[in-house]
Design a protein around this motif. Sequence first.
Motif, PDB file in Angstrom:
ATOM      1  N   ARG A   1      65.541  29.232  23.002  1.00  0.00           N
ATOM      2  CA  ARG A   1      64.205  29.648  22.559  1.00  0.00           C
ATOM      3  C   ARG A   1      64.150  29.709  21.030  1.00  0.00           C
ATOM      4  N   GLU A   2      65.175  30.251  20.412  1.00  0.00           N
ATOM      5  CA  GLU A   2      65.228  30.323  18.949  1.00  0.00           C
ATOM      6  C   GLU A   2      65.242  28.927  18.340  1.00  0.00           C
ATOM      7  N   ARG A   3      66.043  28.021  18.902  1.00  0.00           N
ATOM      8  CA  ARG A   3      66.127  26.665  18.367  1.00  0.00           C
ATOM      9  C   ARG A   3      64.812  25.917  18.537  1.00  0.00           C
ATOM     10  N   LEU A   4      64.186  26.046  19.694  1.00  0.00           N
ATOM     11  CA  LEU A   4      62.936  25.322  19.937  1.00  0.00           C
ATOM     12  C   LEU A   4      61.822  25.805  19.012  1.00  0.00           C
ATOM     13  N   LEU A   5      61.756  27.099  18.785  1.00  0.00           N
ATOM     14  CA  LEU A   5      60.741  27.614  17.864  1.00  0.00           C
ATOM     15  C   LEU A   5      60.965  27.068  16.453  1.00  0.00           C
ATOM     16  N   ALA A   6      62.228  26.991  16.038  1.00  0.00           N
ATOM     17  CA  ALA A   6      62.531  26.443  14.708  1.00  0.00           C
ATOM     18  C   ALA A   6      62.209  24.956  14.651  1.00  0.00           C
ATOM     19  N   ASP A   7      62.567  24.210  15.685  1.00  0.00           N
ATOM     20  CA  ASP A   7      62.302  22.769  15.686  1.00  0.00           C
ATOM     21  C   ASP A   7      60.805  22.487  15.781  1.00  0.00           C
ATOM     22  N   GLY A   8      60.077  23.305  16.548  1.00  0.00           N
ATOM     23  CA  GLY A   8      58.629  23.132  16.611  1.00  0.00           C
ATOM     24  C   GLY A   8      57.977  23.335  15.251  1.00  0.00           C
ATOM     25  N   ALA A   9      58.434  24.353  14.518  1.00  0.00           N
ATOM     26  CA  ALA A   9      57.913  24.587  13.171  1.00  0.00           C
ATOM     27  C   ALA A   9      58.301  23.449  12.229  1.00  0.00           C
ATOM     28  N   ARG A  10      59.508  22.917  12.401  1.00  0.00           N
ATOM     29  CA  ARG A  10      59.960  21.788  11.573  1.00  0.00           C
ATOM     30  C   ARG A  10      59.092  20.557  11.802  1.00  0.00           C
TER      31      ARG A  10
END
Length: 330
Positions: A245-254
């Motif tokens: 969940r943490e990684r996906l939120l960061a990648d979505g923002a990226r």
Amino acid sequence: MLEHGGNLRDAARRFGRAAEDWLDLSTGINPRWYPPPPLAGNAWHRLPEADPALARAAAAFYGAPLMLPVAGTQAAIQALPRLRPPSRVVVAAPSYAEHAHHWALHGHNMRQIAYADLDAAVGDCDVMVVCNPNNPTGASVPAERLLHWAGQLAARGGWLVVDEAFGDTAPLGSVAAHSGRPGLVVLRSVGKFFGLAGVRLGFVAAHADLLGALADLLGPWAVSGPAQQIAHAALLDRAWQDATRERLLADGARLSQLLKQHGIEASGSALFQWWPEAKPDAFWLHMAERGIWVRLFQHAARGIRLGLPPDEDGWRRLTLALNEWSKDKQ
């Protein structure tokens, strides 16, 4: 059948590039999927009886009182219209096209209504279907409003169907905890967040009577034994879930920021971004010629949707293609 993302065989045939050479951004599926555990040998041998432990694990993960495992939420989308007599149905639009398609097939009076107009439409329908967050635009409706609509519909024997397939990275927006009340139906999927679209498994949260009717309609052995074992492990693995969940939120923002750098104001979720591209066919072709498969929407929600690259090489390929697109437009 309706067109969907992930159709790499079509891409390979049309452009003469082997499927393994494509960067597939055409879906909203987590590109780094849950690693399936070793399976018990009897998963392939025994008839796949429904495993109560799987339903309990799903109810705990999604925060719902009761959940019915189904062979992907697509199975529920196709079956739910068959559980009602002819009804007045409103489907939020634009959204996942399978909902409107199947409600229209079974004798219902189906209308598609823009998200902004749903509040006014609740009083004039028996069933309302809302994707929350929406695919492909990322639009969302606050949980409090959904529950208010559900109460209005239930008071006259109606349903609110909420498709939360992309809700795992936005758990505060879920209404699954309230699905024990009559008239509220919530769909969840392990295909998106867990990246396990290939196991064909989803869950329906609803009142026990409706779940019983749905189970009867779908029949025995609805979910394969391997799918049940893999999903049970995934639903219990909280460490993997939290890190993902943490990684996906960061990648979505990226991804959102990368598009902004090229003058593209997109909306979406942690798993995808969509925008009403002025020249969607040209953008789609530009990407396809570079081995990047994106989702082109030509009718409702006309525009482009991009999923997440799986690795740094994928991010570099996408960045280079966007740079070339921006340069060509100048």
